[in-house]
Design an enzyme around this catalytic site. Structure first.
Site, short mmCIF file in Angstrom:
data_model
loop_
_atom_site.label_atom_id
_atom_site.label_comp_id
_atom_site.label_asym_id
_atom_site.label_seq_id
_atom_site.Cartn_x
_atom_site.Cartn_y
_atom_site.Cartn_z
N ALA A 1 45.39 44.50 30.10
CA ALA A 1 46.23 44.21 31.26
C ALA A 1 45.61 43.22 32.22
CB ALA A 1 46.52 45.52 32.01
N HIS B 1 46.30 9.44 19.14
CA HIS B 1 45.67 8.23 18.60
C HIS B 1 44.28 8.03 19.20
CE1 HIS B 1 50.05 7.20 18.83
NE2 HIS B 1 49.87 7.66 20.05
N ALA C 1 47.97 19.27 35.03
CA ALA C 1 47.31 18.14 35.69
C ALA C 1 47.49 16.88 34.86
CB ALA C 1 45.82 18.43 35.83
P1 TTP Z 1 37.60 42.32 32.66
O1 TTP Z 1 37.14 41.29 31.67
O2 TTP Z 1 36.60 42.90 33.57
O3 TTP Z 1 38.77 41.74 33.54
P2 TTP Z 1 39.83 40.64 33.19
O4 TTP Z 1 40.20 40.68 31.75
O5 TTP Z 1 40.94 40.76 34.16
O6 TTP Z 1 39.05 39.27 33.42
P3 TTP Z 1 38.51 38.58 34.78
O7 TTP Z 1 37.36 39.42 35.24
O8 TTP Z 1 38.08 37.25 34.27
O9 TTP Z 1 39.64 38.47 35.75
O10 TTP Z 1 38.34 43.50 31.91
C1 TTP Z 1 37.83 44.15 30.78
C2 TTP Z 1 38.99 44.60 29.95
O11 TTP Z 1 39.81 45.53 30.67
C3 TTP Z 1 39.89 43.48 29.54
O12 TTP Z 1 40.30 43.73 28.23
C4 TTP Z 1 41.07 43.59 30.49
C5 TTP Z 1 41.13 45.05 30.81
N1 TTP Z 1 41.59 45.39 32.16
C6 TTP Z 1 42.75 46.13 32.31
O13 TTP Z 1 43.42 46.47 31.33
N2 TTP Z 1 43.13 46.48 33.58
C7 TTP Z 1 42.44 46.13 34.69
O14 TTP Z 1 42.83 46.49 35.80
C8 TTP Z 1 41.23 45.35 34.51
C9 TTP Z 1 40.43 44.92 35.69
C10 TTP Z 1 40.85 45.01 33.22
#
Ligand code: TTP
Length: 403
Positions: free
Chosen positions: A8, A311, A384
């Site tokens: 998510a 190209h 961009a």
């Molecule tokens: P993260 O890699 O910590 O978070 P992210 O995927 O949003 O990336 P960023 O920090 O770059 O914004 O998350 C670890 C895993 O958990 C990833 O598979 C996404 C998931 N996740 C959720 O499902 N719900 C959440 O609220 C968060 C923070 C992460």
């Protein structure tokens, strides 16, 4: 084993590639990133997948439907991305009372390690890394057989054993999910792991191979890993004067024209075209409907769907988002003359990619004017454009270079 896949997240460190695509749906070889995680889970013994979706959820829901690789799937929406513990809480109504596994949906795992994880009672996947300071470092008892705690990103790590974001929990752990907000303002699954360590025996299960795909160069590494696993298969339309070397997959509906050399591992997907007279080498993905045209050289790069270098261009160690269009003569630099690892801006900070060779990251729909030069470590936001003859230098004040 019922398995929760966390998919998510907002994927901010992966910008600009996640400006309109959920990170789990970014292309890794012949499928989205999360499909590799799900494949490994099913191969290790997942009997049911509960996929937590949120940012960009429609595409993830559509991809999974209600079945994946023969196991039933339930997608549940996490309304706000408040952290990994909150994400698992969202999944609870879809779980039965028994043990469950949790996997980050943006990581690649080796199946053997995951199988061992599933076979242990309460366990956390662990891996040894060179620089543990940007991970959750696991603490163990003297024998190394039980995990006693975890410290997030310690400045002075006590060991190089880190959390691989893969867990098995007992059914009662669904009562442990009400954790306090962490310093970074999230509800973290590592706090649930801490609670598990205080309550039951937690076994560290080591993974030989693992990749956390959080930043653009890790997407390149994920492609290097999964493209290397492909076996040669030529189903597309390949001109007799093209030279297809090694483990190259040319999917049905792809075209490779005369004078082309493709050196595997490489994947040319359905609807894509290469050539005439192009050179594709290294671990390269030419995505669906992408185009590598006349006298274009592409090395170790990802062309997402519809990305085009028509190209006379050079693209090395780079990631091009969907429908990027490079004007003729666009050249990418992928090496610093001081031989230092190339840096890339991540959330406004320069971060080392750890790679001597790294090119550029171009967001969906970015366009370059003819003869544009893009220096190593440049990022262009989605949509961009550059003007003809423009040079975009990393660290210049040009906002296009940063985001
Ligand atoms: P993260 O890699 O910590 O978070 P992210 O995927 O949003 O990336 P960023 O920090 O770059 O914004 O998350 C670890 C895993 O958990 C990833 O598979 C996404 C998931 N996740 C959720 O499902 N719900 C959440 O609220 C968060 C923070 C992460």
């Amino acid at each position: 084993m019922q398995t929760v896949l966390l998919a998510a997240g907002r994927g901010t460190r992966m910008a600009p590639l996640t400006s309109s695509t959920a990170k789990p749906m970014l292309p890794v070889a012949d499928k989205p990133l999360v499909a590799h995680t799900a494949d490994a889970a099913v191969a290790a013994g997942a009997t049911r997948l509960v996929v937590v979706v949120g940012y960009g959820e429609d595409a993830v829901r559509e991809y999974f439907g209600d079945e994946f690789a023969g196991v039933p799937v339930t997608c549940v929406t996490q309304p706000e991305q408040r952290g990994t513990a909150d994400a698992v809480r969202t999944a609870v109504p879809a779980l039965d009372d028994g043990r469950f596994a949790v996997l980050n949906g943006d990581a690649l795992y080796d199946v053997q390690g995951l199988t061992a994880l599933y076979e242990n009672g309460t366990a956390v996947g662990s891996v040894r890394v060179d620089d543990p300071s940007s991970y959750g470092v696991l603490h163990t008892d003297d024998a190394g057989t039980h995990v006693t705690g975890v410290t997030e990103k310690p400045p002075d790590p006590s060991s190089n054993l880190v959390n691989a974001g893969a867990y098995t929990f007992p059914g009662e752990a669904t009562d442990w999910l009400d954790v306090d907000e962490s310093e970074r303002g999230e509800l973290e699954l590592t706090d649930v792991l801490e609670r598990a360590c205080r309550t039951v025996d937690v076994t560290p299960v080591s993974f030989d191979k693992w990749l956390d795909v959080g930043r653009p160069w890790e997407l390149l590494e994920a492609n290097e890993w999964k493209l290397a696993e492909l076996d040669r298969r030529v189903d597309g339309d390949v001109h007799p004067d093209a030279d297809i070397r090694g483990d190259v997959v040319v999917e049905a509906g792809a075209a490779v024209d005369a004078g082309v050399v493709v050196q595997g591992p490489a994947l040319v997907r359905e609807g894509a075209s290469v050539g005439p007279n192009a050179y594709v080498r290294g671990a390269t993905l030419v995505g669906r409907d992408a185009k590598v045209g006349h006298s274009v050289e592409v090395k170790n790069s990802v062309f997402s769907s519809g990305a085009t270098a028509g190209h006379l261009s050079y693209v090395g160690d780079s990631v091009l988002g969907e429908d990027v269009n490079l004007g003729a003569g666009t050249t990418v630099a992928n090496l610093r003359h001081d031989d230092a690892p190339v840096e890339l801006p991540v959330k406004g900070e320069r971060v080392s990619t750890g790679r001597r060779k790294f090119g550029v990251v171009l967001g969906d729909g970015a366009k370059t004017g003819i003869n544009t030069s893009l220096n190593a470590g440049v990022k262009l936001p989605a949509g961009a454009s550059t003007t003809p003859d423009e040079t975009v230098l990393f660290g210049s004040d040009d906002p296009r270079a940063e985001r």
